[in-house]
Enzyme design. Structure first.
Site, mmCIF file in Angstrom:
data_model
loop_
_atom_site.group_PDB
_atom_site.id
_atom_site.type_symbol
_atom_site.label_atom_id
_atom_site.label_comp_id
_atom_site.label_asym_id
_atom_site.label_seq_id
_atom_site.Cartn_x
_atom_site.Cartn_y
_atom_site.Cartn_z
ATOM 1 N N ASP A 51 14.509 28.294 -10.446
ATOM 2 C CA ASP A 51 14.409 29.464 -11.464
ATOM 3 C C ASP A 51 13.683 28.888 -12.819
ATOM 4 O O ASP A 51 13.591 27.802 -13.087
ATOM 5 C CB ASP A 51 15.916 30.049 -11.762
ATOM 6 C CG ASP A 51 16.523 30.854 -10.626
ATOM 7 O OD1 ASP A 51 15.763 31.329 -9.791
ATOM 8 O OD2 ASP A 51 17.752 30.805 -10.526
ATOM 9 N N TYR A 109 21.980 18.815 -6.735
ATOM 10 C CA TYR A 109 21.735 19.393 -8.110
ATOM 11 C C TYR A 109 22.658 18.657 -9.124
ATOM 12 O O TYR A 109 23.777 18.375 -8.725
ATOM 13 C CB TYR A 109 21.918 20.747 -8.180
ATOM 14 C CG TYR A 109 20.773 21.513 -7.553
ATOM 15 C CD1 TYR A 109 19.821 22.279 -8.508
ATOM 16 C CD2 TYR A 109 20.912 21.979 -6.161
ATOM 17 C CE1 TYR A 109 18.849 22.940 -7.900
ATOM 18 C CE2 TYR A 109 19.838 22.912 -5.843
ATOM 19 C CZ TYR A 109 18.808 23.350 -6.736
ATOM 20 O OH TYR A 109 17.945 23.977 -6.271
#
Length: 261
Positions: A51, A109
């Site tokens: 994003d 992540y």
């Protein structure tokens, strides 16, 4: 031929990974640079779409080309045509069965929190600042409820387009390194905003605002409105993508560079 690339980028200033009309994106910049070096139009496929404001040290992409270049020429040529905040880390020719997204078996992540009473200056776009007294051990203990294949409806964005809310979390660890709290999580795949939504709720537990059982309670509720607010994008990094050994892709330090591995 099919080429795989490992890339890193600072997501600040980009409207996410995906190419969009009239706004800048990491994908658009990479395709522009590759097209210059290949002397033909190039389109890329990535392992995971990040994003706006989210970074990567271990993004993997692939593309098709008729151009014949050695690995050094691809790396140096593409980097010379990229903005300073995007860089190719490695290049490898792969067989036609490889797909950056569909061949991946796991994504990893790291979310980096700067836990200090004062906001950071130099790393303001590379970490998320929270000034409360965060208990990382408490966050780690609560996070273990996320392990395994489960319904993550409570942690998916409203606009998530995935056909299923089920994901398999392989591991999740929360540790403290001085002023930094790091949430490290790996899964087969992630829903839209899933990591940031998980971190937002773990922070509520770490700050003592919710009980240790809250993550499990949220999973059972299957209601995004019951979970905490989405954590800020700046602290999130895609650090690794796992593929079958047959492809023999390079393995580098996970990063980000200012953290100890």
């Amino acid at each position: 031929m099919r080429i795989a690339l490992g890339i890193e980028y600072d997501g600040n200033g980009y409207f996410g990974w995906q190419r969009q009309a009239e706004v800048d994106s990491v994908q658009a910049q990479l395709e522009r640079a590759l097209s210059i070096v290949a002397n033909e139009p190039i389109g890329v496929f990535c392992a995971g779409r990040t994003d706006a404001g989210v970074h990567a040290t271990g993004q993997v992409v692939h593309f098709e080309t008729h151009a014949i270049r050695n690995e050094g020429a691809w790396t140096l040529g593409v980097n010379a045509n990229l903005p300073d905040n995007i860089a190719v880390r490695w290049v490898k020719e792969v067989d036609d069965s490889f797909h950056a997204r569909f061949s991946a078996t796991a994504r990893r992540y790291r979310y980096v929190i700067y836990n200090h009473s004062f906001r950071p200056g130099i790393l303001r776009h590379g970490v998320s600042h929270y000034h409360g007294d965060i208990d990382a051990d408490r966050m780690h203990q609560a996070a273990q409820a996320l392990l395994g294949e489960q319904d993550f409806t409570s942690f998916r964005a409203v606009q998530c387009q995935s056909k299923t809310p089920f994901r398999n979390v392989h591991c999740v660890n929360v540790t403290r390194q001085g002023m930094y709290v790091i949430v490290d999580i790996a899964a087969n795949a992630f829903l839209h905003h899933m990591v940031r939504n998980i971190v937002g709720s773990l922070l509520e537990i770490g700050l003592g605002n919710q009980p240790l059982t809250w993550m499990g309670d949220l999973l059972a509720l299957k209601d995004r409105n019951q979970a905490a607010a989405t954590a800020k994008p700046h602290g999130l990094y895609l650090v690794d993508v796992t593929y079958p050994e047959q492809y023999q892709l390079p393995k580098l330090a996970l990063g980000p560079l200012f953290m100890l591995d």
